[in-house]
Design an enzyme around this catalytic site. Structure first.
Site, short mmCIF file in Angstrom:
data_model
loop_
_atom_site.label_atom_id
_atom_site.label_comp_id
_atom_site.label_asym_id
_atom_site.label_seq_id
_atom_site.Cartn_x
_atom_site.Cartn_y
_atom_site.Cartn_z
N HIS A 1 59.88 50.97 30.43
CA HIS A 1 60.47 52.23 29.98
C HIS A 1 60.83 53.16 31.14
CE1 HIS A 1 59.44 51.10 25.95
NE2 HIS A 1 58.13 51.26 26.11
N ASP B 1 51.49 44.39 22.49
CA ASP B 1 51.42 45.33 21.37
C ASP B 1 52.24 44.84 20.18
OD1 ASP B 1 53.74 45.69 22.81
OD2 ASP B 1 53.59 47.86 22.96
#
Length: 337
Positions: free
Chosen positions: A148, A273
């Protein structure tokens, strides 16, 4: 060939000034004959601590890595990997994805700024080892994650530097591999990785994710621009998505694109995740799916890149689940190396 190594602090033993070293080229005989799996880990990765959220420990916490290393040892994986050194002085290469202003700002962050550099050093050390044939493939048990990290001068989505993007450029510019595949199976879209290569036909970026989750990017209609059109593949999965939903996109979207692209190096942004029961994700993906995705990625690497594959840890916030999925991933890498 594998070597027993203890999970102890790695001393950086890479080479300074690699940015000026001429490309080695992808066709070395040592690379073709490579075997074994490398592991990047450094105890200094535990020094990075983000502030508490709502009075609780931040989900991107050192314990996720501590427990991962414990599970690796419990399963005897420490017997079957080669501990890899971090590459010295990554700042020569961070500029492959980041502005000077961003780097200067991150370097001012106490402790975490330095640990973020070590995460880049680990990724580059793994690429170096795979590219030169020291090992066939490698996993980086590193933090903070990176997919990110754009150029805001601050942490974004727990990320500081775009590790996968920097590693891909390093494979190209230092080691001479022209075409790099990046596979991102994190629950969250790797927006910074996409941004780094959105108009670039030399990098094929494939991501499965929940488009509705942070950072709200990864629209499946976005496929690149200019010469890079068609080299970005985004596939959305709804909450509750299972193994079959994840793997369908690999079969229907990734494999045909890889056949056309013919990658010379494979990088995996391994975000766990996307596993069931994650604190920040809502998929129902099992450890078996991570084994199968790892095996497919390895098959791609075998078919097109002499087995060259580097995997980088991204998300994964259920401490036990993250460790178990990572162990399934590493076991598969070892078994196929």
């Amino acid at each position: 060939m594998t070597t027993r190594r203890d999970f102890i602090t790695t001393t950086s033993k890479g080479l300074f000034g690699m940015a000026v070293v001429p490309a080695l080229g992808p066709a070395s005989s040592s690379t073709a004959a490579a075997s074994g799996t490398g592991l990047v880990y450094d105890r200094r990765y535990l020094d990075h601590v983000l502030p508490e959220r709502r009075g609780e420990a931040h989900p991107e916490r050192p314990l996720r890595l501590v427990r991962m290393m414990e599970v690796f040892a419990e399963r005897g994986l420490d017997q079957d990997v080669m501990q890899l050194s971090l590459l010295d002085d990554p700042l020569d290469y961070v500029g492959y994805a980041h502005t000077t202003e961003h780097v200067e700002s991150v370097r001012q962050i106490d402790v975490s700024g330095r640990v973020a550099e070590l995460a880049v050093s680990g990724a580059l050390g793994a690429v170096q080892a795979v590219a030169t044939g020291e090992v066939k493939n490698a996993f980086c048990a590193s933090r903070p994650p990176g997919h990110h990290a754009n150029n805001t001068g601050a942490e974004e989505g727990f990320c500081f530097y775009s590790n996968a993007a920097i590693a891909a450029r390093y494979a190209q510019r230092v080691h001479g591999f022209e075409r790099v595949l990046i596979v991102d199976w994190d629950y969250h879209h790797g927006n910074a990785t996409q941004n780094a290569f959105y108009d670039d036909p030399s990098v094929l970026f494939f991501s499965t994710h929940d488009w509705q989750a942070y950072p709200g990017t990864g629209d499946p209609s976005l496929t690149g621009e200019g010469d890079g059109t068609g080299y970005t593949i985004n596939r959305h999965l709804d909450c509750g998505a299972r193994d079959v939903d994840m793997l369908r996109h690999w079969d229907e979207s990734l494999l045909p694109a890889v056949h056309r692209f013919q990658p010379e190096f494979v990088i995996v942004s391994a975000g766990f995740d996307s596993r069931r029961d994650d604190l920040l994700g809502c998929f129902d993906v099992s450890d078996d799916a991570f084994r199968r995705m790892t095996r497919i990625a390895m098959d791609i690497a075998e078919d097109h890149a002499d087995g060259r594959l580097v995997s980088l840890l991204e998300g994964g916030y259920n401490v036990e689940g993250n460790a178990l999925a990572a162990a399934a991933h590493l076991e598969t890498l070892i078994a196929g190396s």
